[in-house]
Design a protein around this motif. Sequence first.
Motif, PDB file in Angstrom:
ATOM      1  N   LEU A  86       0.794  -1.219   0.000  1.00  0.00           N
ATOM      2  CA  LEU A  86       0.000   0.000   0.000  1.00  0.00           C
ATOM      3  C   LEU A  86       0.834   1.280   0.000  1.00  0.00           C
ATOM      4  O   LEU A  86       0.506   2.226  -0.731  1.00  0.00           O
ATOM      5  CB  LEU A  86      -0.979  -0.005   1.170  1.00  0.00           C
ATOM      6  CG  LEU A  86      -2.148  -0.994   1.054  1.00  0.00           C
ATOM      7  CD1 LEU A  86      -3.023  -0.928   2.293  1.00  0.00           C
ATOM      8  CD2 LEU A  86      -2.988  -0.708  -0.191  1.00  0.00           C
ATOM      9  N   ALA A 120       0.271   3.713  -3.132  1.00  0.00           N
ATOM     10  CA  ALA A 120      -0.317   5.031  -2.885  1.00  0.00           C
ATOM     11  C   ALA A 120       0.651   6.138  -3.259  1.00  0.00           C
ATOM     12  O   ALA A 120       0.254   7.152  -3.850  1.00  0.00           O
ATOM     13  CB  ALA A 120      -0.716   5.151  -1.415  1.00  0.00           C
ATOM     14  N   ASN A 161       0.580   7.030  -6.750  1.00  0.00           N
ATOM     15  CA  ASN A 161      -0.748   7.454  -7.214  1.00  0.00           C
ATOM     16  C   ASN A 161      -1.429   6.379  -8.047  1.00  0.00           C
ATOM     17  O   ASN A 161      -2.122   6.678  -9.031  1.00  0.00           O
ATOM     18  CB  ASN A 161      -0.653   8.752  -8.017  1.00  0.00           C
ATOM     19  CG  ASN A 161      -0.278   9.940  -7.163  1.00  0.00           C
ATOM     20  OD1 ASN A 161      -0.890  10.190  -6.139  1.00  0.00           O
ATOM     21  ND2 ASN A 161       0.768  10.668  -7.563  1.00  0.00           N
ATOM     22  N   LEU A 171      -3.581   4.061  -6.777  1.00  0.00           N
ATOM     23  CA  LEU A 171      -4.804   3.543  -6.166  1.00  0.00           C
ATOM     24  C   LEU A 171      -5.999   4.488  -6.292  1.00  0.00           C
ATOM     25  O   LEU A 171      -7.021   4.274  -5.642  1.00  0.00           O
ATOM     26  CB  LEU A 171      -4.548   3.235  -4.677  1.00  0.00           C
ATOM     27  CG  LEU A 171      -3.469   2.181  -4.407  1.00  0.00           C
ATOM     28  CD1 LEU A 171      -3.289   1.996  -2.908  1.00  0.00           C
ATOM     29  CD2 LEU A 171      -3.822   0.861  -5.071  1.00  0.00           C
ATOM     30  N   MET A 184      -7.053   5.212  -2.191  1.00  0.00           N
ATOM     31  CA  MET A 184      -6.042   5.693  -1.257  1.00  0.00           C
ATOM     32  C   MET A 184      -5.099   6.635  -1.977  1.00  0.00           C
ATOM     33  O   MET A 184      -4.489   6.266  -2.979  1.00  0.00           O
ATOM     34  CB  MET A 184      -5.262   4.524  -0.655  1.00  0.00           C
ATOM     35  CG  MET A 184      -4.355   4.918   0.485  1.00  0.00           C
ATOM     36  SD  MET A 184      -3.747   3.451   1.349  1.00  0.00           S
ATOM     37  CE  MET A 184      -5.259   2.870   2.127  1.00  0.00           C
ATOM     38  N   THR A 185      -4.995   7.860  -1.477  1.00  0.00           N
ATOM     39  CA  THR A 185      -4.209   8.882  -2.153  1.00  0.00           C
ATOM     40  C   THR A 185      -2.776   8.940  -1.634  1.00  0.00           C
ATOM     41  O   THR A 185      -2.458   8.427  -0.562  1.00  0.00           O
ATOM     42  CB  THR A 185      -4.865  10.257  -1.992  1.00  0.00           C
ATOM     43  OG1 THR A 185      -5.097  10.500  -0.594  1.00  0.00           O
ATOM     44  CG2 THR A 185      -6.197  10.301  -2.723  1.00  0.00           C
ATOM     45  N   ALA A 186      -1.913   9.605  -2.403  1.00  0.00           N
ATOM     46  CA  ALA A 186      -0.486   9.646  -2.094  1.00  0.00           C
ATOM     47  C   ALA A 186      -0.188  10.297  -0.753  1.00  0.00           C
ATOM     48  O   ALA A 186       0.765   9.911  -0.066  1.00  0.00           O
ATOM     49  CB  ALA A 186       0.254  10.382  -3.215  1.00  0.00           C
ATOM     50  N   ALA A 209       0.236   7.933   2.175  1.00  0.00           N
ATOM     51  CA  ALA A 209       1.238   6.877   2.103  1.00  0.00           C
ATOM     52  C   ALA A 209       2.237   6.928   3.260  1.00  0.00           C
ATOM     53  O   ALA A 209       2.730   5.895   3.708  1.00  0.00           O
ATOM     54  CB  ALA A 209       1.984   6.946   0.770  1.00  0.00           C
TER      55      ALA A 209
END
Length: 252
Positions: A180, A184, A187, A189, A193-195, A198
């Motif tokens: 994940l 993430a 970018n 996802l 799920m955004t960066a 992360a």
Amino acid sequence: MKKILMPILVAGALVLPAACGSAKPAANDTPTTQAVVTLTQADFAPKVLAAMLAKGTFHAVSVSDDEGDKETYTADVKLSAAGSELSGSSDGTGEDALSVIRAGGQTYAKSPHLSEDKAKPWMKFDPKTTDPQEMLKGALIRLAQMQFATHDLVGGAAHTTAFSSAPAGEATVYTMTIDLPKAAAANALGAYMTADLATGLKGKTLPVKMTVDKDLLLTKIELEDDGAKVVSTFSKYGDPVTIAAPAAAEIA
């Protein structure tokens, strides 16, 4: 709310006329069928996403089972090269009621946890706010959006610690463990799920099973995270979908 996210060308069968002129197939002529394509880790996301994009729309139903507490999230999704739009709602009532709209690059959510104003039930997600209360509501909107965006996990296939496949009739089941933080940060996802999230996910992985049909269209995602099991099914590819932002007067 729960803790939990180019079609292959088919060669047509050739029907040859018999010598007498009747439209009977030749004795040694058999209809061709589309072979199931097994994708590699590298081409999984590009090819599945391309197949979905070619259809343009789909219907998603996600059932979340959090230790026996089940809730269903239903959404219509529209895809384009610019990204995805969706309109979805849960089957929860009262405090558990939830609706999400993503349109024009903006996300809106409706929940008693976000606004108790019946005249203005919708909240607009503002990622740049510095108001502590609005930041908390923004976190809830992010979490709400995940419930309807499990299809965005397709992009995580390129960032896995394990990847395998197995045939299932005319479909293929891909089992993968998504890293994940890496996915993430890249970018990959989408809305799931955004960066910017992360940095708080060091070492976090997500085991996922994705079922893809012979046309490379996603039909099912199965995952489990922190005890919550989620099964998402995808159908009605290409059906007309209309998505519109809430009326300005209904946004708090």
